[in-house]
Design a protein around this motif. Sequence first.
Motif, PDB file in Angstrom:
ATOM      1  N   SER A 126       0.809  -1.209   0.000  1.00 48.00           N
ATOM      2  CA  SER A 126       0.000   0.000   0.000  1.00 48.00           C
ATOM      3  C   SER A 126       0.845   1.264   0.000  1.00 48.00           C
ATOM      4  O   SER A 126       0.299   2.356   0.015  1.00 48.00           O
ATOM      5  CB  SER A 126      -0.933   0.006   1.227  1.00 48.00           C
ATOM      6  N   GLU A 145      -8.639  13.757  -0.806  1.00 45.83           N
ATOM      7  CA  GLU A 145      -9.551  13.095  -1.739  1.00 45.83           C
ATOM      8  C   GLU A 145      -9.231  11.608  -1.859  1.00 45.83           C
ATOM      9  O   GLU A 145     -10.126  10.758  -1.861  1.00 45.83           O
ATOM     10  CB  GLU A 145      -9.481  13.767  -3.110  1.00 45.83           C
ATOM     11  N   LEU A 146      -7.932  11.282  -1.957  1.00 45.71           N
ATOM     12  CA  LEU A 146      -7.537   9.879  -2.047  1.00 45.71           C
ATOM     13  C   LEU A 146      -7.827   9.141  -0.746  1.00 45.71           C
ATOM     14  O   LEU A 146      -8.186   7.961  -0.756  1.00 45.71           O
ATOM     15  CB  LEU A 146      -6.051   9.786  -2.394  1.00 45.71           C
ATOM     16  N   LYS A 147      -7.678   9.854   0.377  1.00 46.60           N
ATOM     17  CA  LYS A 147      -7.965   9.232   1.670  1.00 46.60           C
ATOM     18  C   LYS A 147      -9.437   8.857   1.771  1.00 46.60           C
ATOM     19  O   LYS A 147      -9.788   7.820   2.344  1.00 46.60           O
ATOM     20  CB  LYS A 147      -7.577  10.191   2.797  1.00 46.60           C
ATOM     21  N   ARG A 148     -10.311   9.686   1.195  1.00 48.46           N
ATOM     22  CA  ARG A 148     -11.744   9.365   1.193  1.00 48.46           C
ATOM     23  C   ARG A 148     -12.027   8.091   0.413  1.00 48.46           C
ATOM     24  O   ARG A 148     -13.022   7.419   0.644  1.00 48.46           O
ATOM     25  CB  ARG A 148     -12.539  10.529   0.588  1.00 48.46           C
ATOM     26  N   GLN A 149     -11.144   7.786  -0.531  1.00 50.46           N
ATOM     27  CA  GLN A 149     -11.286   6.579  -1.336  1.00 50.46           C
ATOM     28  C   GLN A 149     -10.445   5.420  -0.782  1.00 50.46           C
ATOM     29  O   GLN A 149     -10.179   4.457  -1.483  1.00 50.46           O
ATOM     30  CB  GLN A 149     -10.879   6.879  -2.778  1.00 50.46           C
ATOM     31  N   SER A 150     -10.020   5.570   0.483  1.00 51.59           N
ATOM     32  CA  SER A 150      -9.231   4.546   1.180  1.00 51.59           C
ATOM     33  C   SER A 150      -7.871   4.313   0.534  1.00 51.59           C
ATOM     34  O   SER A 150      -7.340   3.206   0.564  1.00 51.59           O
ATOM     35  CB  SER A 150     -10.012   3.225   1.252  1.00 51.59           C
ATOM     36  N   ILE A 151      -7.313   5.356  -0.068  1.00 46.65           N
ATOM     37  CA  ILE A 151      -5.971   5.290  -0.647  1.00 46.65           C
ATOM     38  C   ILE A 151      -5.066   6.215   0.139  1.00 46.65           C
ATOM     39  O   ILE A 151      -5.292   7.426   0.183  1.00 46.65           O
ATOM     40  CB  ILE A 151      -5.978   5.702  -2.136  1.00 46.65           C
ATOM     41  N   SER A 152      -4.053   5.650   0.782  1.00 51.62           N
ATOM     42  CA  SER A 152      -3.145   6.430   1.614  1.00 51.62           C
ATOM     43  C   SER A 152      -1.872   6.761   0.846  1.00 51.62           C
ATOM     44  O   SER A 152      -1.237   5.876   0.264  1.00 51.62           O
ATOM     45  CB  SER A 152      -2.805   5.652   2.889  1.00 51.62           C
TER      46      SER A 152
END
Length: 207
Positions: A126, A145-152
């Motif tokens: 990840s 925005e990426l964090k909202r999509q579960s992308i760290s």
Amino acid sequence: GDISAQLNDQKELERICLRIKNDRNPSVIVWIGTCTTEIVKMDLEGIAPKVEKQIGIPIVVARANGLDYAFTQGEDTVLAAMVHRCPEYKDCNKNSKEQNKESPEFEAQTILNKESSFDQNRLTRSNLVLFGSLPSSVASQLNLELKRQSISVSGWLPSQRYSELPGLGENVYVCGVNPFLSRTATTLMRRKRCQLIGAPFPIGPDG
């Protein structure tokens, strides 16, 4: 004066860099060699460590071949040169383990890691580094925005501070946020063995 060999290259570059240091106090200075003759760029790479030691500021030398890489694609040239200054991701983990190996919990933690190897691998995969120059406010918005999509996002190239360059290696995924970053992408894959994620602009490079 430079062409007629009336100046000492190192002293002249040191003088200019000291003036930049006093005026701007940067965390890093980038030299871009635009001369077609490669030997001049090799001279810059040889002088840079000496000047860096004298002024106490890191100096990155970027080789620009042709007007495209010097001007219209200057970002790509500089980022590709900065890749070589990024620490190895595996070394970061190794150093962390060496620092903790004397801890009484180290042995128990090692056993736990072996038992949960699947989760460890999934966590390692990840690690995502985004590359491309963006204003800090835009980078923060993209992180959210990426964090909202579960992308760290584990790091940026370039980072806001030169001392915080991301660790790069085999278990790191990279993705560009600007177009025309092909040289940087190639350097990340070939030199650092990162795994490139292709994405359409404006999230990724188009070439």
